[in-house]
Design a protein around this motif. Sequence first.
Motif, PDB file in Angstrom:
ATOM      1  N   THR A 179       0.809  -1.165  -0.018  1.00 37.06           N
ATOM      2  CA  THR A 179      -0.101   0.083  -0.037  1.00 37.06           C
ATOM      3  C   THR A 179       0.953   1.276  -0.042  1.00 37.06           C
ATOM      4  OG1 THR A 179      -1.754  -1.125   1.468  1.00 37.06           O
ATOM      5  CG2 THR A 179      -1.891   1.280   1.127  1.00 37.06           C
ATOM      6  N   VAL A 180       0.794   2.061  -1.134  1.00 36.88           N
ATOM      7  CA  VAL A 180       1.465   3.279  -0.999  1.00 36.88           C
ATOM      8  C   VAL A 180       0.727   4.409  -0.364  1.00 36.88           C
ATOM      9  CG1 VAL A 180       2.602   5.183  -2.625  1.00 36.88           C
ATOM     10  CG2 VAL A 180       2.918   2.468  -3.117  1.00 36.88           C
ATOM     11  N   ALA A 181       0.999   4.922   0.535  1.00 38.20           N
ATOM     12  CA  ALA A 181       0.289   5.831   1.341  1.00 38.20           C
ATOM     13  C   ALA A 181       1.484   7.310   1.382  1.00 38.20           C
ATOM     14  CB  ALA A 181      -0.118   5.525   2.762  1.00 38.20           C
ATOM     15  N   HIS A 182       0.607   8.373   1.949  1.00 42.49           N
ATOM     16  CA  HIS A 182       1.345   9.845   2.052  1.00 42.49           C
ATOM     17  C   HIS A 182       0.815  10.421   3.186  1.00 42.49           C
ATOM     18  CE1 HIS A 182      -2.105  11.106  -0.113  1.00 42.49           C
ATOM     19  NE2 HIS A 182      -2.081  10.160  -0.909  1.00 42.49           N
ATOM     20  N   SER A 183       1.160  11.648   3.545  1.00 43.88           N
ATOM     21  CA  SER A 183       0.858  12.427   4.513  1.00 43.88           C
ATOM     22  C   SER A 183      -0.571  12.867   4.645  1.00 43.88           C
ATOM     23  CB  SER A 183       1.792  13.630   4.454  1.00 43.88           C
ATOM     24  OG  SER A 183       1.447  14.315   3.577  1.00 43.88           O
ATOM     25  N   ARG A 184      -1.506  12.637   3.447  1.00 42.34           N
ATOM     26  CA  ARG A 184      -2.670  13.244   3.373  1.00 42.34           C
ATOM     27  C   ARG A 184      -3.640  11.918   3.049  1.00 42.34           C
ATOM     28  NH1 ARG A 184      -1.585  18.579  -0.158  1.00 42.34           N
ATOM     29  NH2 ARG A 184      -0.623  19.794   1.536  1.00 42.34           N
ATOM     30  N   ALA A 188      -3.418   5.971   9.897  1.00 38.33           N
ATOM     31  CA  ALA A 188      -3.160   5.265  11.203  1.00 38.33           C
ATOM     32  C   ALA A 188      -3.607   4.003  11.177  1.00 38.33           C
ATOM     33  CB  ALA A 188      -3.457   6.076  12.586  1.00 38.33           C
ATOM     34  N   ASP A 189      -4.957   3.815  10.655  1.00 35.92           N
ATOM     35  CA  ASP A 189      -5.161   2.414  10.448  1.00 35.92           C
ATOM     36  C   ASP A 189      -4.812   1.572   9.584  1.00 35.92           C
ATOM     37  OD1 ASP A 189      -7.580   3.263  12.301  1.00 35.92           O
ATOM     38  OD2 ASP A 189      -8.799   4.088  10.649  1.00 35.92           O
ATOM     39  N   THR A 245      -1.206   1.784   8.742  1.00 36.75           N
ATOM     40  CA  THR A 245      -0.078   1.562   9.414  1.00 36.75           C
ATOM     41  C   THR A 245      -0.006   0.703  10.605  1.00 36.75           C
ATOM     42  OG1 THR A 245      -0.013   3.744  10.907  1.00 36.75           O
ATOM     43  CG2 THR A 245       1.080   3.800   8.823  1.00 36.75           C
ATOM     44  N   ARG A 246      -0.993   0.540  11.387  1.00 37.20           N
ATOM     45  CA  ARG A 246      -1.528  -0.412  12.345  1.00 37.20           C
ATOM     46  C   ARG A 246      -1.635  -1.843  12.090  1.00 37.20           C
ATOM     47  NH1 ARG A 246      -3.640   4.167  15.128  1.00 37.20           N
ATOM     48  NH2 ARG A 246      -5.872   3.831  14.400  1.00 37.20           N
ATOM     49  N   ASN A 247      -1.983  -2.064  10.791  1.00 35.28           N
ATOM     50  CA  ASN A 247      -2.052  -3.405  10.232  1.00 35.28           C
ATOM     51  C   ASN A 247      -0.835  -3.525   9.345  1.00 35.28           C
ATOM     52  OD1 ASN A 247      -4.746  -4.177  11.108  1.00 35.28           O
ATOM     53  ND2 ASN A 247      -5.583  -2.387   9.831  1.00 35.28           N
ATOM     54  N   ALA A 248       0.284  -2.689   9.261  1.00 38.94           N
ATOM     55  CA  ALA A 248       1.404  -3.115   8.349  1.00 38.94           C
ATOM     56  C   ALA A 248       2.457  -3.998   9.155  1.00 38.94           C
ATOM     57  CB  ALA A 248       1.816  -2.084   7.945  1.00 38.94           C
ATOM     58  N   ASP A 249       3.171  -5.001   8.441  1.00 43.37           N
ATOM     59  CA  ASP A 249       4.127  -5.585   9.098  1.00 43.37           C
ATOM     60  C   ASP A 249       5.342  -5.114   8.858  1.00 43.37           C
ATOM     61  OD1 ASP A 249       2.632  -7.978  10.022  1.00 43.37           O
ATOM     62  OD2 ASP A 249       2.626  -8.503   7.706  1.00 43.37           O
ATOM     63  N   ILE A 250       5.498  -4.245   7.757  1.00 40.63           N
ATOM     64  CA  ILE A 250       6.805  -3.426   7.407  1.00 40.63           C
ATOM     65  C   ILE A 250       6.247  -2.098   7.056  1.00 40.63           C
ATOM     66  CG2 ILE A 250       8.683  -3.364   5.867  1.00 40.63           C
ATOM     67  CD1 ILE A 250       8.499  -6.383   5.260  1.00 40.63           C
ATOM     68  N   ILE A 251       6.775  -1.200   7.578  1.00 42.15           N
ATOM     69  CA  ILE A 251       6.692   0.353   7.168  1.00 42.15           C
ATOM     70  C   ILE A 251       7.853   0.828   6.689  1.00 42.15           C
ATOM     71  CG2 ILE A 251       5.983   2.697   7.951  1.00 42.15           C
ATOM     72  CD1 ILE A 251       4.189   0.998  10.227  1.00 42.15           C
ATOM     73  N   THR A 290       4.445   7.839  14.868  1.00 49.76           N
ATOM     74  CA  THR A 290       4.648   7.623  16.169  1.00 49.76           C
ATOM     75  C   THR A 290       4.263   6.326  16.746  1.00 49.76           C
ATOM     76  OG1 THR A 290       2.418   8.623  16.388  1.00 49.76           O
ATOM     77  CG2 THR A 290       4.194  10.173  16.480  1.00 49.76           C
ATOM     78  N   VAL A 291       4.402   6.118  17.935  1.00 46.38           N
ATOM     79  CA  VAL A 291       4.097   4.575  18.314  1.00 46.38           C
ATOM     80  C   VAL A 291       2.446   4.295  18.187  1.00 46.38           C
ATOM     81  CG1 VAL A 291       3.666   5.506  20.781  1.00 46.38           C
ATOM     82  CG2 VAL A 291       4.550   3.241  20.523  1.00 46.38           C
ATOM     83  N   ASP A 292       1.613   5.274  18.271  1.00 45.63           N
ATOM     84  CA  ASP A 292       0.467   4.977  18.350  1.00 45.63           C
ATOM     85  C   ASP A 292      -0.092   4.403  16.721  1.00 45.63           C
ATOM     86  OD1 ASP A 292       0.697   7.690  18.010  1.00 45.63           O
ATOM     87  OD2 ASP A 292      -1.458   7.878  17.499  1.00 45.63           O
TER      88      ASP A 292
END
Length: 129
Positions: A27-32, A37-38, A40-46, A57-59
């Motif tokens: 998944t390609v994501a960006h600041s907008r 956060a939803d 990234t919380r499911n990603a194995d690799i960021i 951030t940690v959350d």
Amino acid sequence: IGRSHIVGRPMSILMSQKGPVGNATVTVAHSRTENLADLTRNADIIVMALGIPEFLTVDMVKEGAVIIDVGITRVTDTNHPKGYVIRGDVAFEEVASKSSYITPVPGGVGPMTIAMLLKNTLLAYQRKH
């Protein structure tokens, strides 16, 4: 996180290629990106290549995720002799405790980038001569 032609998009292609070291669902994501956060919380690799210091951030990270911080930004710091410090796109101190592996900034992917640049320079020279 990051859609640049330098890091984000090439990394997404490499990680999604069919083969023994690819086959990732990317998944390609960006600041907008909505609900970032939803995602990234499911990603194995960021892989962070956004250019915004300490954006991740940690959350935003799930327990045990692998974090690769490609970002590098000079942040003004009048207490530092140089007048600035180098920061990555990840809030390293807080995210490190939750991740299974994290690259530091500085000293993470930067030295590897330089090593590969030198290797490619040598290969180009050898091909020409």
